[in-house]
Design an enzyme around this catalytic site. Structure first.
Site, PDB file in Angstrom:
ATOM      1  CE  LYS A 291      -3.953   1.966   2.410  1.00  0.00           C
ATOM      2  NZ  LYS A 291      -4.932   1.970   3.640  1.00  0.00           N
TER       3      LYS A 291
ATOM      4  NE  ARG B 202      -5.920   9.956   2.622  1.00  0.00           N
ATOM      5  CZ  ARG B 202      -4.828  10.249   2.264  1.00  0.00           C
ATOM      6  NH1 ARG B 202      -4.508  11.529   1.955  1.00  0.00           N
ATOM      7  NH2 ARG B 202      -4.080   9.166   2.454  1.00  0.00           N
TER       8      ARG B 202
ATOM      9  NE  ARG C 245      -3.746   7.700   6.570  1.00  0.00           N
ATOM     10  CZ  ARG C 245      -5.225   7.970   6.275  1.00  0.00           C
ATOM     11  NH1 ARG C 245      -5.251   7.311   5.036  1.00  0.00           N
ATOM     12  NH2 ARG C 245      -6.087   7.973   6.813  1.00  0.00           N
TER      13      ARG C 245
ATOM     14  CD  GLU D 295       6.033  -3.925   4.061  1.00  0.00           C
ATOM     15  OE1 GLU D 295       5.381  -4.694   4.696  1.00  0.00           O
ATOM     16  OE2 GLU D 295       6.414  -2.826   4.580  1.00  0.00           O
TER      17      GLU D 295
ATOM     18  CE  LYS E 122      -6.748   1.790  -0.928  1.00  0.00           C
ATOM     19  NZ  LYS E 122      -7.294   1.736   0.286  1.00  0.00           N
TER      20      LYS E 122
ATOM     21  CB  SER F 239     -11.080   7.301  -4.794  1.00  0.00           C
ATOM     22  OG  SER F 239      -9.941   7.556  -3.742  1.00  0.00           O
TER      23      SER F 239
ATOM     24  CE1 TYR G 127     -14.708   2.959  -3.629  1.00  0.00           C
ATOM     25  CE2 TYR G 127     -12.936   3.421  -5.164  1.00  0.00           C
ATOM     26  CZ  TYR G 127     -13.575   3.254  -3.741  1.00  0.00           C
ATOM     27  OH  TYR G 127     -12.912   3.594  -2.501  1.00  0.00           O
TER      28      TYR G 127
END
Length: 327
Positions: free
Chosen positions: A197, A207, A218, A234, A249, A275, A314
């Site tokens: 990610k 958000r 982040r 990871e 992602k 998004s 989506y």
């Protein structure tokens, strides 16, 4: 042989031939619909930066879940939007919090007709918007956060979820969640690890959907977009800790990463068409600059071709309906 004896265009001459020799197909059962449910709503509320996406009430969430099942969508990923937040994100651990209530609602509505998944992260529930608990100096406390994730996982499993998605990028999160689920008697609940990610600019509209209160960024726990080898490390760690599936992602800006992850592991690989990817296409289509349906399916095909067996998007319901017409 010399031209014109070799004619690859023979296999492109009409739609029937192209379908016959198609190397990559997206199946509706491989699509997962992200869904947002907001505490206290009585009617669905449109997300302005995500045309066609809604914050759902509990009633509209159930109806949308049925629509997705009827379209053949393979899974639903649930995100909760609480009415209030606090420093510890306690609403995410509360058995009667909006996300856990929504899980029970969906399970009661559709049962095993699709895979009900839930986001396992604190960011929607914390007043500071970070994915974990903070130390006094404002940094994210990895190990304290793991304890909260363990409790959150059990609460979601108790609500009936079939698959949890730890997405906070805390070191050791998959192992902690797996052990907590097993200790609570939820050995059959699967873990979809957000293994890769990135600290991406493509998350902006999301958000809005979760009404994030993020202060800062982040980058100390999500990955640097420049790094690929780190991603493979990871993934290796998450699989060793017990991940049943791994996810990359965002998707489109990281198709090379999707391909590399697919080559590195033997568990199913997912990718999240986030998004910002969705919103860019919708905005361009609204201006008449692109063919919306063609780009929708082309982007999904590219993610599938890169090696993602499962795609969170989506467009899941609409794409599933279009794919059924096509095939």
């Amino acid at each position: 042989m010399a031209y014109p004896e070799i004619r690859p265009r023979r296999l492109r001459r009409n739609a029937a031939v192209r379908r016959l020799v198609s190397e990559t197909r997206v199946d509706p059962a491989e699509l997962v619909l992200p869904m947002f449910v907001k505490e206290g709503l009585t009617e669905p509320r449109a997300v302005a930066s995500l045309p066609g996406v809604f914050q759902h009430s509990r009633d509209s969430l159930r109806k949308a879940a049925v629509e997705a099942v009827q379209a053949g969508v393979g899974g639903l990923m649930l995100f909760g939007v609480p009415a209030s937040r606090d420093e510890s994100g306690s609403g995410g651990l509360d058995p009667d919090g909006i996300l856990n209530v929504a899980i029970r609602d969906i399970i009661a509505e559709v049962g095993d007709a699709t895979v009900v998944m839930s986001d396992l992260c604190l960011d929607e529930f914390t007043s500071h918007g970070h994915c974990g608990l903070l130390t006094p100096d404002g940094t994210v406390d990895n190990d304290a956060t793991l304890e909260a994730y363990a409790r959150m996982a059990v609460a979601q499993a108790d609500a009936g979820v079939g698959m949890v998605g730890p997405s906070g990028m805390m070191d050791g999160q998959v192992g902690v969640v797996r052990r907590a689920l097993d200790a609570a008697g939820h050995q059959d609940v699967a873990v979809l690890a957000y293994a890769v990610k990135y600290a991406s600019a493509f998350y902006g509209p999301f958000r809005d959907a979760v009404e994030s209160a993020l202060d800062g960024d982040r980058r100390t726990y999500q990955q640097d977009p420049a790094n690929l080898r780190e991603s493979l490390r990871e993934v290796e760690l998450d699989v060793a800790e017990g991940a049943d599936l791994v996810m990359v992602k965002p998707a489109l800006p990281y198709l090379d990463v999707v391909s590399a992850v697919r080559a590195a592991v033997d568990v199913p690989v997912a990718a999240y068409q986030v998004s910002g990817e969705y919103a860019m296409v919708e905005a361009a289509a609204a201006n008449g600059w692109v063919d919306r349906e063609r780009i929708m399916l082309e982007t999904l095909t590219s993610i599938r071709r890169a090696g993602a067996q499962i795609i969170l998007t989506y467009w899941a319901v609409e794409a599933a309906q279009l794919l059924r017409q096509r095939y």
